[in-house]
Every structure is written in C-alpha cells, then in structure tokens.
Write an enzyme that holds these catalytic residues in place. Structure first.
Site, PDB file in Angstrom:
ATOM      1  N   SER A 148       0.858  -1.197   0.000  1.00 13.30           N
ATOM      2  CA  SER A 148       0.000   0.000   0.000  1.00 13.30           C
ATOM      3  C   SER A 148       0.886   1.237   0.000  1.00 13.30           C
ATOM      4  CB  SER A 148      -0.866  -0.005   1.266  1.00 13.30           C
ATOM      5  OG  SER A 148      -1.516   1.246   1.421  1.00 13.30           O
ATOM      6  N   TYR A 161      -2.708  -0.637  10.055  1.00  9.19           N
ATOM      7  CA  TYR A 161      -2.725  -1.019   8.635  1.00  9.19           C
ATOM      8  C   TYR A 161      -1.447  -0.527   7.956  1.00  9.19           C
ATOM      9  CZ  TYR A 161      -4.192  -1.288   3.752  1.00  9.19           C
ATOM     10  OH  TYR A 161      -4.241  -1.568   2.412  1.00  9.19           O
TER      11      TYR A 161
HETATM   12  N1  NAP Z   1      -8.572  -1.206  -2.388  1.00  5.48           N
HETATM   13  C1  NAP Z   1      -7.575  -0.354  -2.208  1.00  5.48           C
HETATM   14  O1  NAP Z   1      -7.724   0.868  -2.435  1.00  5.48           O
HETATM   15  C2  NAP Z   1      -6.234  -0.852  -1.731  1.00  5.48           C
HETATM   16  C3  NAP Z   1      -5.171   0.078  -1.665  1.00  5.48           C
HETATM   17  C4  NAP Z   1      -3.921  -0.371  -1.237  1.00  5.48           C
HETATM   18  C5  NAP Z   1      -3.734  -1.704  -0.888  1.00  5.48           C
HETATM   19  N2  NAP Z   1      -4.786  -2.582  -0.953  1.00  5.48           N
HETATM   20  C6  NAP Z   1      -4.528  -3.979  -0.584  1.00  5.48           C
HETATM   21  O2  NAP Z   1      -5.031  -4.838  -1.596  1.00  5.48           O
HETATM   22  C7  NAP Z   1      -5.419  -6.087  -1.031  1.00  5.48           C
HETATM   23  C8  NAP Z   1      -6.837  -6.428  -1.477  1.00  5.48           C
HETATM   24  O3  NAP Z   1      -7.726  -5.457  -0.942  1.00  5.48           O
HETATM   25  P1  NAP Z   1      -9.184  -5.162  -1.509  1.00  5.48           P
HETATM   26  O4  NAP Z   1      -9.282  -3.701  -1.599  1.00  5.48           O
HETATM   27  O5  NAP Z   1      -9.476  -6.023  -2.672  1.00  5.48           O
HETATM   28  O6  NAP Z   1     -10.063  -5.574  -0.252  1.00  5.48           O
HETATM   29  P2  NAP Z   1     -11.333  -6.551  -0.056  1.00  5.48           P
HETATM   30  O7  NAP Z   1     -12.258  -6.548  -1.195  1.00  5.48           O
HETATM   31  O8  NAP Z   1     -11.804  -6.221   1.311  1.00  5.48           O
HETATM   32  O9  NAP Z   1     -10.642  -7.972  -0.073  1.00  5.48           O
HETATM   33  C9  NAP Z   1      -9.885  -8.463   0.972  1.00  5.48           C
HETATM   34  C10 NAP Z   1      -9.933  -9.963   0.859  1.00  5.48           C
HETATM   35  O10 NAP Z   1      -9.113 -10.523   1.902  1.00  5.48           O
HETATM   36  C11 NAP Z   1      -9.804 -11.626   2.458  1.00  5.48           C
HETATM   37  N3  NAP Z   1      -9.381 -11.807   3.836  1.00  5.48           N
HETATM   38  C12 NAP Z   1      -9.412 -10.893   4.835  1.00  5.48           C
HETATM   39  N4  NAP Z   1      -8.974 -11.439   5.976  1.00  5.48           N
HETATM   40  C13 NAP Z   1      -8.646 -12.729   5.688  1.00  5.48           C
HETATM   41  C14 NAP Z   1      -8.155 -13.808   6.447  1.00  5.48           C
HETATM   42  N5  NAP Z   1      -7.876 -13.676   7.755  1.00  5.48           N
HETATM   43  N6  NAP Z   1      -7.933 -14.995   5.832  1.00  5.48           N
HETATM   44  C15 NAP Z   1      -8.217 -15.145   4.506  1.00  5.48           C
HETATM   45  N7  NAP Z   1      -8.690 -14.153   3.742  1.00  5.48           N
HETATM   46  C16 NAP Z   1      -8.913 -12.965   4.325  1.00  5.48           C
HETATM   47  C17 NAP Z   1     -11.286 -11.249   2.356  1.00  5.48           C
HETATM   48  O11 NAP Z   1     -12.102 -12.396   2.321  1.00  5.48           O
HETATM   49  P3  NAP Z   1     -12.883 -12.952   3.616  1.00  5.48           P
HETATM   50  O12 NAP Z   1     -13.432 -11.753   4.343  1.00  5.48           O
HETATM   51  O13 NAP Z   1     -13.920 -13.839   3.056  1.00  5.48           O
HETATM   52  O14 NAP Z   1     -11.858 -13.695   4.416  1.00  5.48           O
HETATM   53  C18 NAP Z   1     -11.343 -10.520   1.031  1.00  5.48           C
HETATM   54  O15 NAP Z   1     -11.605 -11.412  -0.032  1.00  5.48           O
HETATM   55  C19 NAP Z   1      -5.269  -5.934   0.483  1.00  5.48           C
HETATM   56  O16 NAP Z   1      -4.049  -6.496   0.908  1.00  5.48           O
HETATM   57  C20 NAP Z   1      -5.242  -4.431   0.673  1.00  5.48           C
HETATM   58  O17 NAP Z   1      -4.567  -4.058   1.851  1.00  5.48           O
HETATM   59  C21 NAP Z   1      -6.031  -2.186  -1.365  1.00  5.48           C
END
Ligand code: NAP
Length: 248
Positions: A148, A161
């Site tokens: 991130s 985070y």
């Molecule tokens: N979206 C952004 O703007 C952004 C920016 C910078 C970085 N990121 C990073 O990108 C990655 C994906 O994020 P996203 O935005 O796509 O978020 P998201 O839609 O909330 O997806 C997160 C995923 O992680 C899974 N997860 C969470 N805790 C878990 C656990 N303990 N064990 C297994 N699976 C788990 C969730 O599934 P379950 O709840 O079913 O477990 C969900 O499918 C993350 O690492 C995030 O920090 C995102």
C-alpha cells in the site's frame, strides 16, 4: 510509464490467490486463469469464493480458511501439491484487513494485533507453507505481496494497517534476498486507491466511480509475472499499479 511485457504463459501451471473471493484478489485470480493457470482462491467466506469460482468453472478452486492459521496453510499446500505433482507457479498474498481508521493513541490493542495477524503473519505463514512448491517450480515462480502507499509513507489515522504494510514491504525484501538465486522472485505491489469494499470502508466520503477498478491492477501483475521482472537482479521490486495502467 509502461514497460514492455512478454505475456507469461501459465498453461498447466498452478496459482494461489489469498483473498481471491472479492475485490482485487478476484480480478487477479481471473487474470491468472486467462493466462492458463488453475487457481486456488483462499478466504474465510465460502460464498464469495464460490462466486469467484463460478466465473471460471473448473479453473478456480475455493479454499476456505484464515491465512494466519498455520494448519490451514499446510492443508492448502497439501491440496495444491496433490493436484499439481508438488509445484506452484504463482502465489499472490492479497488477503488483508483494514482495521480502524483511528489515531495511534486511541488504537485498540486487539485491533492492532488482528491487523498484524492477518496482514503480516498471514503473508509469512502462507509463503512458508507454499515455498517448497514454488521451489519445485523454479526457475520462474513468483510471489506477489499486496502492499500500500501507506506502507511506504505513513499517514495519520492509517494506524496498524500502515505499519503492517511497511512490514509486508520488509518481508518482501528479506524473502527476495534469501531466495535471490533460487529461481523464485518475490515482489511487492501497491495497487493504489482501488474501487473495492476495503477502500469504501477506508474512505466512505469518496465517490467510488472516480477510482480505478480491480481489473485495472492486472497489467502490473502481468509485469511482475513476466521474464522482464525475473532473475537475481530484478527480484525484490516494489511497484505501483498506476505505472502500468492502460490509459484510454
Ligand atoms: N482497495 C484499495 O484501495 C487498496 C489500496 C492499497 C492496498 N490494498 C490492498 O489490496 C489487497 C486487497 O484489498 P481489496 O481492496 O481487494 O479488499 P477486499 O475486497 O476487502 O478484499 C480483501 C480480501 O481478503 C480476504 N481476507 C481478509 N482477511 C482474511 C483472512 N484472515 N484470511 C483469509 N482471507 C482474508 C477477504 O475475504 P474474507 O473476508 O472472506 O476472508 C477478502 O476477499 C489488500 O491487501 C489491501 O490491503 C487495497
């Protein structure tokens, strides 16, 4: 900046995407199947994993569990190994949680520990469990850790985070150096603000339609999987998805 990329061919090869049931993880899992891979998607909610799997019937397998559970990771490794003769081409450590948007002074300790448990220990546990399979596939196997912007520059109220993503950047560098001559590349990928549930939770005041979609992250993954990003002198990169997005 858009670097020339030789599209990777993952026909007959395997990939694991944690958090592949939703958001960025789902888009990356679908892109990996487009390259020919069979993909295991890992997460806690069976329903969203099944939804992802239904988009590429037979090419995506749901695997339900918590990434920070070492027994789960071992069972995942056994499942993939049995299906692939012990090899894995790609691991995307994408699962993550946001935790509260609160000042560090007020940050609840149990939330701090949960964010680190998932975002840091989860990456470490899954990588360790799957490393023998990645080494069997090498040279050419790749680990991609989702980072991130606040994992490089800390900002107020991003709390545990932000600190957890600094740790992901650190784990990426240490793994990359330790595996430098092994044929397994390890990279960090900062998607930047992306239209997902996590971003909406982090910034409820923002209009999601102004943000890139999870699919816009795919070209940066393709770069990290390409020969241009492989090898002892290229492992350990920390890239921004924005630099690879296709602008219309
Ligand atoms: N979206 C952004 O703007 C952004 C920016 C910078 C970085 N990121 C990073 O990108 C990655 C994906 O994020 P996203 O935005 O796509 O978020 P998201 O839609 O909330 O997806 C997160 C995923 O992680 C899974 N997860 C969470 N805790 C878990 C656990 N303990 N064990 C297994 N699976 C788990 C969730 O599934 P379950 O709840 O079913 O477990 C969900 O499918 C993350 O690492 C995030 O920090 C995102």
């Amino acid at each position: 900046m858009s670097k020339p990329v030789t599209p990777p061919d993952l026909s007959g090869r395997a990939a694991v995407v944690t958090g592949g049931g939703s958001g960025i993880g789902r888009a990356l899992a679908l892109a990996l199947t487009d390259l020919g891979a069979t993909v295991w998607v890992v997460g806690r909610r069976r329903s969203v994993l099944l939804e992802t799997a239904s988009l590429r019937s037979g090419q995506i397998h749901p695997f339900v569990g918590d990434v920070a559970d070492a027994a789960l990771a071992e069972s995942l490794a056994s499942t993939v190994a049995e299906a692939t003769d012990g090899t894995l081409a790609v691991l995307v450590n994408n699962a993550g949680v946001l935790g509260p948007r609160a000042p560090l002074l007020d940050y609840p300790q149990e939330d701090f520990e949960e964010v680190f448990r998932v975002n840091v220990f989860g990456v470490s546990i899954v990588t360790r469990a799957l490393l023998p399979l990645l080494l069997s596939e090498a040279p050419g196997s790749v680990v991609v850790n989702l980072s991130s912007g606040v994992g490089r520059v800390g900002r107020a109220q991003w709390g545990a985070y932000a600190a957890s993503k600094f740790a992901v950047e650190g784990l990426t560098q240490v793994w990359a150096d330790e595996l430098r001559t092994s044929g397994v590349s390890v990279h960090a990928l900062n998607p930047g603000a992306t239209r997902t549930a996590m971003r909406a939770e982090a910034k409820p005041e923002e209009d999601p339609s102004t943000l890139p979609t999870p699919t816009d992250i795919v070209p940066s993954l393709l770069y990290l999987l390409s020969p241009e990003a492989a090898g002892p002198s290229r492992t350990g990169q920390s890239i921004d998805a924005r630099d690879f997005m296709v602008t219309s």
